[in-house]
Design a protein around this motif. Sequence first.
Motif, PDB file in Angstrom:
ATOM      1  N   ASN A 250       0.835  -1.212   0.000  1.00 45.90           N
ATOM      2  CA  ASN A 250       0.000   0.000   0.000  1.00 45.90           C
ATOM      3  C   ASN A 250       0.866   1.257   0.000  1.00 45.90           C
ATOM      4  OD1 ASN A 250      -2.566  -1.180  -0.058  1.00 45.90           O
ATOM      5  ND2 ASN A 250      -2.561  -1.522   2.154  1.00 45.90           N
ATOM      6  N   GLY A 251       1.985   1.217   0.755  1.00 47.16           N
ATOM      7  CA  GLY A 251       2.911   2.358   0.756  1.00 47.16           C
ATOM      8  C   GLY A 251       3.497   2.595  -0.625  1.00 47.16           C
ATOM      9  N   LEU A 252       3.812   1.490  -1.319  1.00 45.56           N
ATOM     10  CA  LEU A 252       4.334   1.601  -2.688  1.00 45.56           C
ATOM     11  C   LEU A 252       3.282   2.210  -3.610  1.00 45.56           C
ATOM     12  CD1 LEU A 252       6.878   0.806  -4.318  1.00 45.56           C
ATOM     13  CD2 LEU A 252       5.731  -1.354  -4.846  1.00 45.56           C
ATOM     14  N   SER A 253       2.038   1.791  -3.427  1.00 42.93           N
ATOM     15  CA  SER A 253       0.942   2.340  -4.230  1.00 42.93           C
ATOM     16  C   SER A 253       0.770   3.833  -3.961  1.00 42.93           C
ATOM     17  CB  SER A 253      -0.344   1.586  -3.914  1.00 42.93           C
ATOM     18  OG  SER A 253      -1.427   2.133  -4.623  1.00 42.93           O
ATOM     19  N   ASP A 254       0.865   4.232  -2.696  1.00 41.55           N
ATOM     20  CA  ASP A 254       0.749   5.660  -2.341  1.00 41.55           C
ATOM     21  C   ASP A 254       1.889   6.473  -2.950  1.00 41.55           C
ATOM     22  OD1 ASP A 254      -1.520   5.067  -0.932  1.00 41.55           O
ATOM     23  OD2 ASP A 254      -0.535   5.028   1.045  1.00 41.55           O
ATOM     24  N   ALA A 255       3.083   5.893  -2.968  1.00 44.92           N
ATOM     25  CA  ALA A 255       4.233   6.596  -3.564  1.00 44.92           C
ATOM     26  C   ALA A 255       4.006   6.820  -5.059  1.00 44.92           C
ATOM     27  CB  ALA A 255       5.515   5.796  -3.336  1.00 44.92           C
ATOM     28  N   GLY A 256       3.427   5.804  -5.726  1.00 46.43           N
ATOM     29  CA  GLY A 256       3.118   5.960  -7.155  1.00 46.43           C
ATOM     30  C   GLY A 256       2.092   7.048  -7.385  1.00 46.43           C
ATOM     31  N   GLN A 257       1.081   7.120  -6.501  1.00 42.38           N
ATOM     32  CA  GLN A 257       0.059   8.163  -6.614  1.00 42.38           C
ATOM     33  C   GLN A 257       0.664   9.546  -6.371  1.00 42.38           C
ATOM     34  OE1 GLN A 257      -3.277   7.967  -7.545  1.00 42.38           O
ATOM     35  NE2 GLN A 257      -2.989  10.174  -7.560  1.00 42.38           N
ATOM     36  N   SER A 258       1.554   9.642  -5.384  1.00 43.68           N
ATOM     37  CA  SER A 258       2.219  10.919  -5.104  1.00 43.68           C
ATOM     38  C   SER A 258       3.043  11.377  -6.296  1.00 43.68           C
ATOM     39  CB  SER A 258       3.120  10.786  -3.875  1.00 43.68           C
ATOM     40  OG  SER A 258       2.367  10.501  -2.737  1.00 43.68           O
ATOM     41  N   MET A 259       3.730  10.438  -6.929  1.00 40.69           N
ATOM     42  CA  MET A 259       4.528  10.780  -8.108  1.00 40.69           C
ATOM     43  C   MET A 259       3.642  11.331  -9.224  1.00 40.69           C
ATOM     44  SD  MET A 259       7.047   8.278 -10.251  1.00 40.69           S
ATOM     45  CE  MET A 259       7.868   8.820 -11.725  1.00 40.69           C
ATOM     46  N   GLN A 260       2.480  10.715  -9.412  1.00 40.90           N
ATOM     47  CA  GLN A 260       1.547  11.204 -10.437  1.00 40.90           C
ATOM     48  C   GLN A 260       1.037  12.605 -10.095  1.00 40.90           C
ATOM     49  OE1 GLN A 260      -1.457   8.190 -11.862  1.00 40.90           O
ATOM     50  NE2 GLN A 260      -0.512   7.004 -10.230  1.00 40.90           N
ATOM     51  N   ASP A 261       0.766  12.830  -8.816  1.00 45.23           N
ATOM     52  CA  ASP A 261       0.278  14.154  -8.400  1.00 45.23           C
ATOM     53  C   ASP A 261       1.318  15.235  -8.665  1.00 45.23           C
ATOM     54  OD1 ASP A 261      -2.048  12.955  -7.572  1.00 45.23           O
ATOM     55  OD2 ASP A 261      -1.489  12.899  -5.441  1.00 45.23           O
ATOM     56  N   VAL A 262       2.588  14.940  -8.357  1.00 40.70           N
ATOM     57  CA  VAL A 262       3.661  15.917  -8.575  1.00 40.70           C
ATOM     58  C   VAL A 262       3.806  16.218 -10.061  1.00 40.70           C
ATOM     59  CG1 VAL A 262       6.155  16.262  -8.444  1.00 40.70           C
ATOM     60  CG2 VAL A 262       4.922  15.372  -6.469  1.00 40.70           C
ATOM     61  N   VAL A 263       3.812  15.166 -10.874  1.00 38.63           N
ATOM     62  CA  VAL A 263       3.941  15.364 -12.324  1.00 38.63           C
ATOM     63  C   VAL A 263       2.758  16.162 -12.855  1.00 38.63           C
ATOM     64  CG1 VAL A 263       3.964  14.186 -14.561  1.00 38.63           C
ATOM     65  CG2 VAL A 263       5.383  13.331 -12.702  1.00 38.63           C
ATOM     66  N   GLY A 264       1.550  15.872 -12.359  1.00 37.64           N
ATOM     67  CA  GLY A 264       0.358  16.609 -12.797  1.00 37.64           C
ATOM     68  C   GLY A 264       0.446  18.087 -12.445  1.00 37.64           C
ATOM     69  N   ARG A 265       0.929  18.369 -11.222  1.00 33.07           N
ATOM     70  CA  ARG A 265       1.067  19.780 -10.822  1.00 33.07           C
ATOM     71  C   ARG A 265       2.106  20.497 -11.674  1.00 33.07           C
ATOM     72  NH1 ARG A 265       0.135  17.801  -5.546  1.00 33.07           N
ATOM     73  NH2 ARG A 265       2.363  17.581  -5.146  1.00 33.07           N
ATOM     74  N   VAL A 266       3.223  19.839 -11.936  1.00 38.63           N
ATOM     75  CA  VAL A 266       4.263  20.446 -12.778  1.00 38.63           C
ATOM     76  C   VAL A 266       3.727  20.694 -14.190  1.00 38.63           C
ATOM     77  CG1 VAL A 266       6.490  20.022 -13.898  1.00 38.63           C
ATOM     78  CG2 VAL A 266       6.209  19.526 -11.468  1.00 38.63           C
ATOM     79  N   ALA A 267       2.982  19.718 -14.724  1.00 40.69           N
ATOM     80  CA  ALA A 267       2.418  19.867 -16.070  1.00 40.69           C
ATOM     81  C   ALA A 267       1.431  21.025 -16.125  1.00 40.69           C
ATOM     82  CB  ALA A 267       1.734  18.564 -16.497  1.00 40.69           C
ATOM     83  N   ASP A 268       0.556  21.137 -15.117  1.00 39.80           N
ATOM     84  CA  ASP A 268      -0.433  22.219 -15.097  1.00 39.80           C
ATOM     85  C   ASP A 268       0.232  23.588 -14.973  1.00 39.80           C
ATOM     86  OD1 ASP A 268      -2.474  20.387 -15.322  1.00 39.80           O
ATOM     87  OD2 ASP A 268      -2.911  20.333 -13.171  1.00 39.80           O
ATOM     88  N   LEU A 269       1.212  23.691 -14.075  1.00 40.83           N
ATOM     89  CA  LEU A 269       1.903  24.975 -13.883  1.00 40.83           C
ATOM     90  C   LEU A 269       2.674  25.382 -15.134  1.00 40.83           C
ATOM     91  CD1 LEU A 269       3.195  24.650 -10.217  1.00 40.83           C
ATOM     92  CD2 LEU A 269       1.474  26.233 -11.072  1.00 40.83           C
ATOM     93  N   THR A 270       3.306  24.405 -15.785  1.00 46.09           N
ATOM     94  CA  THR A 270       4.054  24.706 -17.012  1.00 46.09           C
ATOM     95  C   THR A 270       3.118  25.192 -18.103  1.00 46.09           C
ATOM     96  OG1 THR A 270       5.693  23.023 -16.443  1.00 46.09           O
ATOM     97  CG2 THR A 270       5.638  23.772 -18.733  1.00 46.09           C
ATOM     98  N   ALA A 271       1.999  24.492 -18.286  1.00 52.87           N
ATOM     99  CA  ALA A 271       1.034  24.908 -19.309  1.00 52.87           C
ATOM    100  C   ALA A 271       0.480  26.294 -18.998  1.00 52.87           C
ATOM    101  CB  ALA A 271      -0.106  23.891 -19.395  1.00 52.87           C
ATOM    102  N   PHE A 272       0.155  26.543 -17.732  1.00 54.05           N
ATOM    103  CA  PHE A 272      -0.378  27.848 -17.332  1.00 54.05           C
ATOM    104  C   PHE A 272       0.642  28.954 -17.612  1.00 54.05           C
ATOM    105  CE2 PHE A 272      -0.920  31.159 -14.070  1.00 54.05           C
ATOM    106  CZ  PHE A 272      -2.203  31.568 -14.373  1.00 54.05           C
ATOM    107  N   ALA A 273       1.902  28.711 -17.236  1.00 48.42           N
ATOM    108  CA  ALA A 273       2.948  29.717 -17.453  1.00 48.42           C
ATOM    109  C   ALA A 273       3.152  29.990 -18.938  1.00 48.42           C
ATOM    110  CB  ALA A 273       4.257  29.252 -16.817  1.00 48.42           C
TER     111      ALA A 273
END
Length: 201
Positions: free
Chosen positions: A89-112
């Motif tokens: 479950n911890g491994l699954s949470d780490a994968g979800q966190s990685m997706q969240d970080v990438v999503g935030r970076v993608a959104d901020l880059t597109a917005f900028a």
Amino acid sequence: MRLYAQTRARRCRQILADLIAVLLIAAAVRFALAVRDGIMLLAEPGRKVEDAGGSLASGLDHAGEAASNVPLVGGILKKPLQSAAEAGNGLSDAGQSMQDVVGRVADLTAFALIVTSVLFVLALWLPPRVRWIRRSALVQGLLDAPGGADLLALRALTGPVKALAAVSVPPGGLADAWRRGDAHVIDDLSRVALGQAGLRP
């Protein structure tokens, strides 16, 4: 307030500039969204880690439940399997966190990218348009004001010489005719000034 010139050539140039500005903004938005999609590809490993962790945790949890049914040692077998399921479950949470970080970076880059591109296009396109709108309103106000035709005629006299070719009086005599208050010459010169501003009488 007039948004577009009355003379055909200037109006066509203004419409063309507006279309180019809109197309550039649309292209910038498409490019920013394509960059976002490209960055989101980096989230794929995170999805795989999340899926693998979830599957591992689910399998170990089922195995722990099955092991608990073994007589005498069921409880002993179940504990390590449950601990391993929690690690999954911890491994699954780490994968979800990685997706969240990438999503935030993608959104901020597109917005900028969108904001920067739109501001750049507006900085090139908007000031000339606003200047023309203000100038045309000023010229129109002069035309409607008492003595405004005289001022417009003076404006034409101080403008480009080639524009004076439309006046019937030779360029050398225009200033004298304007000083004498020749109504015909003042009318012709005010028409020249209006044409230079993209307006019609």
